[in-house]
Design an enzyme around this catalytic site. Structure first.
Site, PDB file in Angstrom:
ATOM      1  N   ASP A  49     -29.392 -13.757  17.909  1.00 21.75           N
ATOM      2  CA  ASP A  49     -28.027 -13.280  18.175  1.00 21.75           C
ATOM      3  C   ASP A  49     -27.392 -14.194  19.227  1.00 21.75           C
ATOM      4  O   ASP A  49     -28.055 -15.070  19.781  1.00 21.75           O
ATOM      5  CB  ASP A  49     -28.151 -11.833  18.698  1.00 21.75           C
ATOM      6  CG  ASP A  49     -26.818 -11.100  18.722  1.00 21.75           C
ATOM      7  OD1 ASP A  49     -25.853 -11.578  18.102  1.00 21.75           O
ATOM      8  OD2 ASP A  49     -26.752 -10.034  19.368  1.00 21.75           O
TER       9      ASP A  49
ATOM     10  N   ASP B  86     -20.668  -7.792  14.572  1.00 20.59           N
ATOM     11  CA  ASP B  86     -20.325  -6.480  15.134  1.00 20.59           C
ATOM     12  C   ASP B  86     -19.150  -5.850  14.388  1.00 20.59           C
ATOM     13  O   ASP B  86     -18.017  -5.903  14.847  1.00 20.59           O
ATOM     14  CB  ASP B  86     -19.978  -6.629  16.617  1.00 20.59           C
ATOM     15  CG  ASP B  86     -21.188  -7.094  17.417  1.00 20.59           C
ATOM     16  OD1 ASP B  86     -22.304  -7.124  16.861  1.00 20.59           O
ATOM     17  OD2 ASP B  86     -21.010  -7.436  18.600  1.00 20.59           O
TER      18      ASP B  86
ATOM     19  N   GLU C  59     -23.501 -18.502  19.401  1.00 17.39           N
ATOM     20  CA  GLU C  59     -22.262 -19.268  19.095  1.00 17.39           C
ATOM     21  C   GLU C  59     -22.078 -20.486  20.010  1.00 17.39           C
ATOM     22  O   GLU C  59     -21.375 -21.375  19.601  1.00 17.39           O
ATOM     23  CB  GLU C  59     -21.058 -18.320  19.239  1.00 17.39           C
ATOM     24  CG  GLU C  59     -20.992 -17.274  18.152  1.00 17.39           C
ATOM     25  CD  GLU C  59     -22.070 -16.182  18.260  1.00 17.39           C
ATOM     26  OE1 GLU C  59     -22.464 -15.885  19.402  1.00 17.39           O
ATOM     27  OE2 GLU C  59     -22.514 -15.687  17.221  1.00 17.39           O
TER      28      GLU C  59
END
Ligand SMILES: *[C@@H]1O[C@H](CO)[C@@H](O)[C@H](O)[C@H]1NC(C)=O
Ligand SMILES: *[C@@H]1O[C@H](CO)[C@@H](O)[C@H](O)[C@H]1NC(C)=O
Ligand SMILES: *[C@@H]1O[C@H](CO)[C@@H](O)[C@H](O)[C@H]1NC(C)=O
Ligand SMILES: *[C@@H]1O[C@H](CO)[C@@H](O)[C@H](O)[C@H]1NC(C)=O
Length: 903
Positions: A461, A576, A464
């Site tokens: 996760d 999300d 980015e």
């Protein structure tokens, strides 16, 4: 349309008259000519710039130059194409920096279906994506025999353009000769436009939460960013690929191989790239089928990873499970409610202070966790945990100390470790450009595996990279004054590019919630250029570490951030999302887009991540999610619990839908196998796909994204609106059978039907002509794999059907024992047959359960007996009301060819 576009600040090139010499254009995008505190006299008299005080904009800014045009300077044919040199005639100054001249355009005809056009600086190597990060496919040694395309370029001395046409019908696919938007190639601003007919359908350019078919008048920004998925804005991954489907039903694809931030503007008759670095490296894929385009694209970026079989089972996760007892409780309740479950997950809750590779000693202590994982494994379940890239800066914490001693963390511009802030606090980030980082990462995973948890996969996760600060957080970040004073013209400034992409819809700075753009990776690679690659590079290192630590078992990795090539290493969930009907719908276009991006293992958080779900929404979502390639229920901390057993209604729906899913996993797994294969005699395939992939010449299908297909044989039509108990389903041409009732829904197709779909139901239809391989169901994939095989033979209007089945052990990397079977059925009147053929095989015979059941839909006449390889089948039933033939107890050996007949 035009007014709207001209209202957008960044589209000045489209709208302003820039051919009339240098002028002050206060309403155009201003490029800063001053510094913090500059006054008008210095600005105008000394610097020769423009002065217009405006809130939120540079007051002192450069005049804008006319657009200079590249001309063709030389044309040199070579073995596989042509090399063309381009030069700017006249001034090289431009609004966003000096134009680079000369440029080289390399045209390479790489295959009959693939054309490569690369425009780059003739004299200087610019930033390009390393091919070991995102591959480029193999280039042939000889000119293709029958290219499906033609490329036309301007001749020597003419203003530059190139155009790609389809050879078979002369249709223009790409034409950069757009007089208002010519090629501009500056250091930090590269733009090129193509004209479009205006009747095309465009798909791709993700990652965004948008309809499958892109709407005109929008800018698609590609810049990996962590946000709770608002529509339209740039999200976690970047995929500079689009598919263009024409009214004729012929499709082609365009891939811009570039990792820099970019805006892609899609207008009424054009598509414009505005890229802030790298080179213009285009690949064209000629299809002409949509499926063909995807397969040709994946020949370049790499074939998808074949996941372990269990990854196709059902997954349960939640952020906020308080302790290991809560995890056990969930597993127990799934079993007690007889709801299939293959994998239990844990979000960041299990960590000690949110530090990677640790266990919370109070709530997730080692002794109990060891027991818990062993118990899961004893029940043939798997365990997956989250790991974030941010390593807490904490002397004495081994993953940090190791990273420091190996020197593998991303550096700031001064060569110090770059520090951001994520869940554990101040963190450093592994730099996967450093070859030692893969070793470091494997060491951490290996230690974690051998001393703490025998995990089965990793969930990566925040890659980015997500950062709670905007750029570096500890110590001094870059004060505004500093940035201004170094802006002495157009020297390369990663933190202040002259053109601002539409990051988060507001042209916000590039370092918002991520690293500074001058952060440094191994080999001097700047974050500015490589930002969009981090998730891909972490996926490569994580999959490879898992496969080595778990001794040859296929990796399971789920990554939030992706880039072309990610599918070879990881699956993806769509981040999300919200417990809303909107996001229930968006999960379909998101899933289908990722099939085009070569990442077939994809799904959205079922029942919704953020916010409280409802019984009705969770019912509808379990129904739809049961058909996602990756099927996981996941919920945020603090929200209402949403495991399917929380409501007896949702539990019953989940038993029914996941029961169906598990019984057709051999079909899904075969599709994954075909997705992972290079194009050979065994056809490659996407797993789920838009209707237009199967019916491209039916232009009713071009915009459908509330229904989808699984392979070529199943059509899924869910209810997506609150309170609704009907579905308006489009049936493309052909015969379609309801998978739940075996009834014929339509014999001709090409029709829209309104179907009663009560709360406990979803519409799933099998297409006449398909043979769907299956199994008995089970509460785990392990149990279902041990049941006898089944075939559903759905005859088309001509009494024919075909299908295939791939079998291996479901977990070994490059397994040496596998089998690929094809099935064909033909029938006429009341007699018919199904034959099997072993189309591919390796290694010893597999020990596999036999084929037990064959169900034939659409049987003509009234057969009275059946046989397997000549011997009578005793389990014979023919239902004369719905023409369904059910053969049971067949006991056919799948490892040799067989023939089943009825008459
Ligand atoms: C490309 O567009 C230009 C300008 O409209 C036109 O003159 C030219 O014929 C086009 N080229 C092709 C191959 O269609
Ligand atoms: C798992 O199975 C093994 C072998 O049957 C057994 O010894 C062990 O106690 C089991 N572990 C748990 C946690 O139940
Ligand atoms: C389908 O294409 C035809 C022309 O080939 C056009 O007349 C019709 O409007 C199109 N329909 C849709 C739904 O786009
Ligand atoms: C079965 O059908 C497929 C496609 O319909 C065809 O390619 C294949 O040759 C057939 N196989 C046999 C054994 O008839």
């Amino acid at each position: 349309m035009v007014e709207m576009l001209c209202g957008v600040l960044l589209l000045v090139v489209l709208c302003g008259d820039l051919t009339a010499g240098q002028t002050c254009q206060a309403n155009a995008l201003r490029r800063d000519c001053g510094y913090f505190g500059i006054q008008e006299p210095e600005c105008v008299q000394t610097k020769g710039c423009c002065w217009t005080p405006t809130e939120g904009q540079p007051w002192c800014y450069y005049k804008t130059s006319p657009l200079s045009v590249y001309h063709v300077d030389a044309v040199m044919p070579n073995k596989l194409g042509t090399k063309i040199t381009l030069k700017v005639s006249g001034s090289t100054s431009s609004q966003f920096g000096d134009l680079i001249s000369p440029l080289t355009m390399d045209i390479t005809m790489e295959s009959d279906e693939r054309l490569h056009v690369k425009i780059h600086d003739s004299n200087k190597q610019r930033w390009e994506i390393p091919t070991d990060v995102s591959p480029i496919g193999s280039v042939p040694s000889s000119h293709p025999a029958n290219p499906l395309y033609k490329i036309t370029t301007a001749k020597k001395g003419e203003p530059f353009y190139f155009a790609v046409t389809r050879a078979s019908d002369g249709e223009v696919l790409f034409n950069t000769s757009h007089s208002d938007q010519p090629l501009q190639f500056a250091d930090q601003y590269l733009t090129l436009s193509t004209t479009l007919p205006g009747t095309e359908s465009i798909y791709g350019l993700g990652e965004h939460k948008v309809a499958l078919q892109l709407k005109r008048g929008q800018t698609f920004t590609l810049w990996n960013f962590d946000t709770a998925t608002p529509p339209n804005l740039n999200l976690y991954g970047s995929h500079p690929f689009y598919m263009d489907l024409r009214q004729s039903g012929k499709a082609h694809g365009v891939y811009l191989r570039n990792s820099n931030g970019m805006d892609v503007v899609y207008g009424n008759n054009f598509l414009t790239y505005r890229v802030i670095g790298g080179v213009l490296d285009f690949y064209f894929f000629l299809g002409p089928t949509p499926e063909g385009v995807v397969q040709q694209y994946q020949e370049v970026i790499g074939r998808p990873h074949l996941p372990p079989y269990w990854a196709l089972g059902f997954h349960q996760c939640r952020y906020g499970y308080p302790n290991v007892e809560a995890l056990s409780d969930v597993v127990t309740k799934y079993a007690a409610n007889k709801i299939p479950l293959d994998t239990m997950w844990t979000d960041i809750d299990y960590m000690d202070g949110y530090k990677d590779f640790t266990l919370d000693p109070n709530n997730y202590p080692l002794s109990k966790m060891t027991q818990f994982v062993e118990d899961l494994h004893n029940r043939s379940l798997q365990y997956v945990v989250i790991v974030d890239p941010g390593i807490k800066v904490d002397h004495g914490y081994k993953p940090y100390d190791d990273g420091i001693s190996k020197g593998v963390f991303v550096k700031d511009k001064n060569g110090n470790v770059f520090t951001g802030k994520v869940w554990p606090g101040v963190t450093a980030f592994p730099d996967f450009f450093n070859p030692m980082a893969a070793v470091y990462w494997k060491d951490q995973i290996s230690t974690f595996y051998s001393t703490l948890l025998k995990l089965d996969g990793l969930w990566i996760d925040m890659n980015e990279i997500s950062n709670f600060c905007n750029g570096q957080c500890s110590g001094s970040s870059h004060p505004e004054e500093l940035r201004r004073s170094v802006d002495d013209g157009l020297k390369f400034d990663p933190n202040n590019p002259p053109y601002n992409i539409n990051n988060q819809g507001t042209s916000t700075k590039l370092n918002i919630k991520t690293l500074d753009m001058d952060a440094l990776h191994h080999g001097g690679v700047m974050e500015y250029n490589s930002h969009n690659l981090f998730g891909l590079m972490e996926s490569i290192a994580t999959c490879s570490a898992l496969e080595s630590v778990r001794e040859g078992k296929r990796c399971f990795v789920l990554s939030r951030s992706t880039f072309p090539g990610s599918g070879a290493h990881t699956g993806h969930w769509t981040g999300d999302n919200h417990a809303s009907y909107d996001d229930l719908y968006y999960s379909i276009p998101e899933m289908l887009s990722f099939q085009m991006y070569g990442i077939p293992l994809v799904g959205s958080d079922i029942c919704g991540f953020n916010g409280d779900t409802t019984e009705e929404l969770c019912s509808r979502w379990m129904e739809l999610g049961a058909f996602y390639p990756f099927s996981r229920n996941h919920n945020v901390k603090g929200a209402k619990p949403q495991e399917p057993y929380e409501w007896s209604s949702v539990a019953a729906i989940s038993r029914k839908m996941l029961g169906l899913r598990y019984s057709i996993l051999p079909y899904y797994y075969t599709l994954f196998y075909k997705a992972s294969r290079p194009v050979t005699t065994i056809p490659s395939a996407t797993v789920t796909r838009p209707l237009f992939f199967e019916f491209p010449t039916d232009n009713n299908t071009h915009s459908i994204d509330r229904q989808f297909m699984v392979g070529s044989g199943l059509l899924v039509s869910p209810v997506l609106e609150q309170g609704s108990t009907t579905v308006k389903a489009y049936f493309p041409a052909g015969k379609w059978y309801d998978v739940f009732t075996d009834q014929v829904a339509t014999t001709s197709g090409g029709t829209t039907a309104t179907l009663d779909t009560p709360i406990d139901h979803i519409q799933v239809h099998v297409r006449g002509g398909s043979i769907i391989p299956g199994k008995g169901t089970g509460l785990t994939t392990y149990d279902s794999r041990n049941t006898d095989s089944t075939l559903v033979v759905a005859l088309d209007n001509n009494g024919k059907a075909s299908g295939d089945l791939y079998i291996d052990d479901g977990e070994t990397v490059s397994t040496s024992q596998w089998m690929f079977l094809t099935f064909n059925a033909t029938s006429s009147g009341s007699s018919g047959q199904v034959i099997s053929d072993i189309a591919g095989q390796a290694g010893d015979l597999l020990k596999i359960p036999p084929l037990g059941v064959v169900k034939v839909l659409g049987v003509g006449g009234s057969p009275s007996k059946a046989s397997y390889n000549g011997a009578a089948i005793s389990g014979f039933q023919f239902n004369t009301t719905n023409n369904v033939l059910l053969l049971t107890g067949i006991n056919a050996d799948l490892t040799s060819s067989f023939k089943i007949t009825w008459e």
